[in-house]
Design a protein around this motif. Structure first.
Motif, PDB file in Angstrom:
ATOM      1  N   GLN A 106     -22.948  18.961 -97.439  1.00  0.00           N
ATOM      2  CA  GLN A 106     -23.154  19.795 -98.632  1.00  0.00           C
ATOM      3  C   GLN A 106     -23.351  21.104 -98.503  1.00  0.00           C
ATOM      4  OE1 GLN A 106     -23.120  17.670-101.983  1.00  0.00           O
ATOM      5  NE2 GLN A 106     -22.467  16.377-100.343  1.00  0.00           N
ATOM      6  N   ASP A 107     -22.952  21.596 -99.171  1.00  0.00           N
ATOM      7  CA  ASP A 107     -23.167  23.077 -99.088  1.00  0.00           C
ATOM      8  C   ASP A 107     -24.519  24.084 -99.960  1.00  0.00           C
ATOM      9  OD1 ASP A 107     -22.634  25.943 -98.536  1.00  0.00           O
ATOM     10  OD2 ASP A 107     -20.392  25.800-100.003  1.00  0.00           O
ATOM     11  N   SER A 108     -25.529  24.916 -99.592  1.00  0.00           N
ATOM     12  CA  SER A 108     -26.352  25.535 -99.950  1.00  0.00           C
ATOM     13  C   SER A 108     -26.165  26.176 -99.712  1.00  0.00           C
ATOM     14  CB  SER A 108     -27.371  24.242 -99.561  1.00  0.00           C
ATOM     15  OG  SER A 108     -27.878  24.854 -97.848  1.00  0.00           O
ATOM     16  N   THR A 109     -27.400  27.347-100.164  1.00  0.00           N
ATOM     17  CA  THR A 109     -27.434  28.855-100.273  1.00  0.00           C
ATOM     18  C   THR A 109     -27.281  28.985 -98.740  1.00  0.00           C
ATOM     19  OG1 THR A 109     -28.759  28.167-101.694  1.00  0.00           O
ATOM     20  CG2 THR A 109     -28.490  30.761-100.117  1.00  0.00           C
ATOM     21  N   SER A 110     -28.509  28.269 -98.055  1.00  0.00           N
ATOM     22  CA  SER A 110     -28.078  29.155 -96.490  1.00  0.00           C
ATOM     23  C   SER A 110     -28.140  27.766 -95.472  1.00  0.00           C
ATOM     24  CB  SER A 110     -29.420  29.581 -96.256  1.00  0.00           C
ATOM     25  OG  SER A 110     -30.626  28.522 -96.362  1.00  0.00           O
ATOM     26  N   VAL A 111     -27.436  26.918 -95.525  1.00  0.00           N
ATOM     27  CA  VAL A 111     -26.966  25.137 -94.715  1.00  0.00           C
ATOM     28  C   VAL A 111     -26.179  24.223 -95.206  1.00  0.00           C
ATOM     29  CG1 VAL A 111     -29.595  25.891 -93.853  1.00  0.00           C
ATOM     30  CG2 VAL A 111     -29.234  24.418 -95.610  1.00  0.00           C
ATOM     31  N   ILE A 112     -25.597  24.093 -93.977  1.00  0.00           N
ATOM     32  CA  ILE A 112     -24.635  22.887 -94.406  1.00  0.00           C
ATOM     33  C   ILE A 112     -25.500  21.434 -94.034  1.00  0.00           C
ATOM     34  CG2 ILE A 112     -22.479  21.495 -93.592  1.00  0.00           C
ATOM     35  CD1 ILE A 112     -21.702  24.537 -92.593  1.00  0.00           C
ATOM     36  N   SER A 113     -25.431  20.800 -94.937  1.00  0.00           N
ATOM     37  CA  SER A 113     -26.369  19.282 -94.533  1.00  0.00           C
ATOM     38  C   SER A 113     -25.464  17.473 -95.004  1.00  0.00           C
ATOM     39  CB  SER A 113     -27.431  19.549 -96.050  1.00  0.00           C
ATOM     40  OG  SER A 113     -28.395  20.452 -95.961  1.00  0.00           O
ATOM     41  N   THR A 114     -25.733  17.312 -93.583  1.00  0.00           N
ATOM     42  CA  THR A 114     -25.444  16.289 -94.250  1.00  0.00           C
ATOM     43  C   THR A 114     -26.002  15.125 -95.686  1.00  0.00           C
ATOM     44  OG1 THR A 114     -27.292  14.685 -92.732  1.00  0.00           O
ATOM     45  CG2 THR A 114     -25.264  16.059 -91.388  1.00  0.00           C
ATOM     46  N   GLU A 115     -25.773  14.356 -95.724  1.00  0.00           N
ATOM     47  CA  GLU A 115     -25.792  12.681 -96.682  1.00  0.00           C
ATOM     48  C   GLU A 115     -27.325  12.021 -95.713  1.00  0.00           C
ATOM     49  OE1 GLU A 115     -23.807  10.386 -97.040  1.00  0.00           O
ATOM     50  OE2 GLU A 115     -23.739   9.406 -95.493  1.00  0.00           O
ATOM     51  N   TYR A 116     -28.626  12.137 -96.651  1.00  0.00           N
ATOM     52  CA  TYR A 116     -29.395  11.545 -95.690  1.00  0.00           C
ATOM     53  C   TYR A 116     -28.002  10.488 -95.666  1.00  0.00           C
ATOM     54  CZ  TYR A 116     -33.432  15.028 -97.759  1.00  0.00           C
ATOM     55  OH  TYR A 116     -33.672  15.892 -97.632  1.00  0.00           O
ATOM     56  N   ARG A 117     -29.452   9.828 -94.240  1.00  0.00           N
ATOM     57  CA  ARG A 117     -29.155   8.307 -93.908  1.00  0.00           C
ATOM     58  C   ARG A 117     -30.224   7.672 -93.699  1.00  0.00           C
ATOM     59  NH1 ARG A 117     -23.795   6.978 -93.644  1.00  0.00           N
ATOM     60  NH2 ARG A 117     -24.113   6.168 -91.161  1.00  0.00           N
ATOM     61  N   GLU A 118     -30.613   6.760 -93.016  1.00  0.00           N
ATOM     62  CA  GLU A 118     -31.996   5.634 -92.602  1.00  0.00           C
ATOM     63  C   GLU A 118     -31.385   4.485 -91.559  1.00  0.00           C
ATOM     64  OE1 GLU A 118     -32.483   1.968 -95.078  1.00  0.00           O
ATOM     65  OE2 GLU A 118     -33.451   4.144 -95.988  1.00  0.00           O
ATOM     66  N   PHE A 119     -31.890   4.070 -89.954  1.00  0.00           N
ATOM     67  CA  PHE A 119     -31.487   3.583 -89.171  1.00  0.00           C
ATOM     68  C   PHE A 119     -31.738   2.158 -90.389  1.00  0.00           C
ATOM     69  CE2 PHE A 119     -33.545   7.226 -86.720  1.00  0.00           C
ATOM     70  CZ  PHE A 119     -32.250   7.536 -86.136  1.00  0.00           C
ATOM     71  N   LYS A 120     -30.654   0.852 -89.700  1.00  0.00           N
ATOM     72  CA  LYS A 120     -30.663  -0.123 -89.911  1.00  0.00           C
ATOM     73  C   LYS A 120     -32.267  -1.008 -89.418  1.00  0.00           C
ATOM     74  CE  LYS A 120     -25.615  -0.213 -90.748  1.00  0.00           C
ATOM     75  NZ  LYS A 120     -24.580  -1.040 -89.826  1.00  0.00           N
ATOM     76  N   GLN A 121     -32.331  -0.450 -88.631  1.00  0.00           N
ATOM     77  CA  GLN A 121     -33.371  -1.375 -87.918  1.00  0.00           C
ATOM     78  C   GLN A 121     -34.873   0.192 -87.537  1.00  0.00           C
ATOM     79  OE1 GLN A 121     -31.993  -3.262 -84.335  1.00  0.00           O
ATOM     80  NE2 GLN A 121     -31.048  -4.636 -84.985  1.00  0.00           N
ATOM     81  N   GLY A 122     -35.654  -1.079 -87.386  1.00  0.00           N
ATOM     82  CA  GLY A 122     -36.872  -0.430 -87.626  1.00  0.00           C
ATOM     83  C   GLY A 122     -37.491   0.219 -88.359  1.00  0.00           C
ATOM     84  N   ASN A 123     -37.572   1.718 -88.096  1.00  0.00           N
ATOM     85  CA  ASN A 123     -38.234   3.296 -88.905  1.00  0.00           C
ATOM     86  C   ASN A 123     -37.384   2.661 -90.025  1.00  0.00           C
ATOM     87  OD1 ASN A 123     -39.338   5.222 -90.770  1.00  0.00           O
ATOM     88  ND2 ASN A 123     -40.812   5.274 -89.076  1.00  0.00           N
ATOM     89  N   ARG A 124     -37.388   2.987 -91.137  1.00  0.00           N
ATOM     90  CA  ARG A 124     -36.942   3.203 -92.375  1.00  0.00           C
ATOM     91  C   ARG A 124     -36.780   4.759 -92.854  1.00  0.00           C
ATOM     92  NH1 ARG A 124     -34.187  -1.961 -93.565  1.00  0.00           N
ATOM     93  NH2 ARG A 124     -31.959  -0.853 -94.810  1.00  0.00           N
ATOM     94  N   THR A 125     -37.215   5.760 -92.511  1.00  0.00           N
ATOM     95  CA  THR A 125     -37.503   6.597 -92.869  1.00  0.00           C
ATOM     96  C   THR A 125     -35.341   7.997 -92.812  1.00  0.00           C
ATOM     97  OG1 THR A 125     -39.570   7.604 -91.991  1.00  0.00           O
ATOM     98  CG2 THR A 125     -38.539   9.195 -92.878  1.00  0.00           C
ATOM     99  N   GLY A 126     -35.688   7.882 -94.398  1.00  0.00           N
ATOM    100  CA  GLY A 126     -34.561   8.570 -94.580  1.00  0.00           C
ATOM    101  C   GLY A 126     -34.696   9.831 -93.730  1.00  0.00           C
ATOM    102  N   PHE A 127     -33.229  10.822 -93.264  1.00  0.00           N
ATOM    103  CA  PHE A 127     -32.995  11.925 -92.864  1.00  0.00           C
ATOM    104  C   PHE A 127     -31.807  12.679 -92.927  1.00  0.00           C
ATOM    105  CE2 PHE A 127     -31.537   8.427 -89.672  1.00  0.00           C
ATOM    106  CZ  PHE A 127     -29.850   9.429 -88.571  1.00  0.00           C
TER     107      PHE A 127
END
Length: 229
Positions: A106-127
């Motif tokens: 995704q294109d924003s004003t000052s960065v290019i960003s990925t979608e939010y992901r999360e790991f399938k095991q353990g801590n499921r915090t999105g990143f």
């Protein structure tokens, strides 16, 4: 979802396994992008982790998602137009992301960003990964900006002076050598929560809070206590 903390308050993530997986996963994606871009002679780049991730100051607001920030440094390019540079890099990034089963960037004003992901095991915090396109010239560091107007044809792309990071790494080294890094962690978290409470985080992104914290503590401590030379 994720490590629990006070709702609407920043806290440091203490889950070492999650942090290790976060760093390795994001670094792998960014490194693949560097390889993909450097395959030809259109643009030559390098990339490196910056901000809170590089200084082990990753914070999380309650159980919300977290970001890792990278600089993608333009070493040389045959493209002169900022729009062309950003579009080319985004196209290369989409190739890498699709190959890894991720959605388009995704294109924003000052960065290019990925979608939010999360790991399938353990801590499921999105990143997600945020990548700023930068270059260095005689005036210092410049960041590529996409000024969106709402009409694509009218959008502006240009190089803008990056936040003042002059002597930042030397100051970080001095603080660590003099055993004041615990003070950095305290002040950084206080500032993050201060801006959160004022609802002005958009004007104070993590990279700016990082620089502000280092500069403030260096100036306060450097001339108050006897330093290690």
């Amino acid at each position: 979802m994720g490590e629990k903390g006070n709702k609407f308050m920043y806290h440091y993530i203490k889950d070492k396994e999650f942090l290790s997986k976060l760093h390795s996963t994001c670094a792998d994606i960014v490194n693949q992008l560097v390889v993909e871009i450097n395959k030809d002679s259109v643009i030559k780049v390098s990339a490196y982790l910056v901000g809170s991730g590089a200084k082990k100051l990753i914070t999380q607001n309650g159980d919300q998602e977290v970001d890792l920030d990278y600089n993608l440094e333009i070493k040389r390019t045959t493209l002169n137009n900022c729009r062309d540079i950003k579009n080319y890099i985004m196209d290369m990034f989409d190739v890498v992301l699709e190959r890894n089963g991720w959605g388009n960037c995704q294109d924003s004003t000052s960065v290019i960003s990925t979608e939010y992901r999360e790991f399938k095991q353990g801590n499921r915090t999105g990143f997600k990964v945020d990548i700023a396109i930068v270059k260095k010239d005689y005036t210092g560091w410049q960041r590529l900006i996409h000024d969106k107007t709402g009409f694509v044809a009218m959008d502006r792309y240009y190089w803008n002076q990056a936040p003042n990071s002059r002597d930042l790494e030397d100051r970080v080294k001095w603080i660590k050598n003099n055993n004041y890094w615990a003070d950095v962690r305290i002040v950084y978290l206080e500032k993050k929560n201060m801006h959160l409470s004022r609802q002005d985080e958009q004007n104070h992104p993590s990279v700016n809070v990082d620089i502000e914290t280092i500069d403030e503590l260096f100036m306060r401590l450097r001339y108050t206590f006897s330093p290690v030379l």
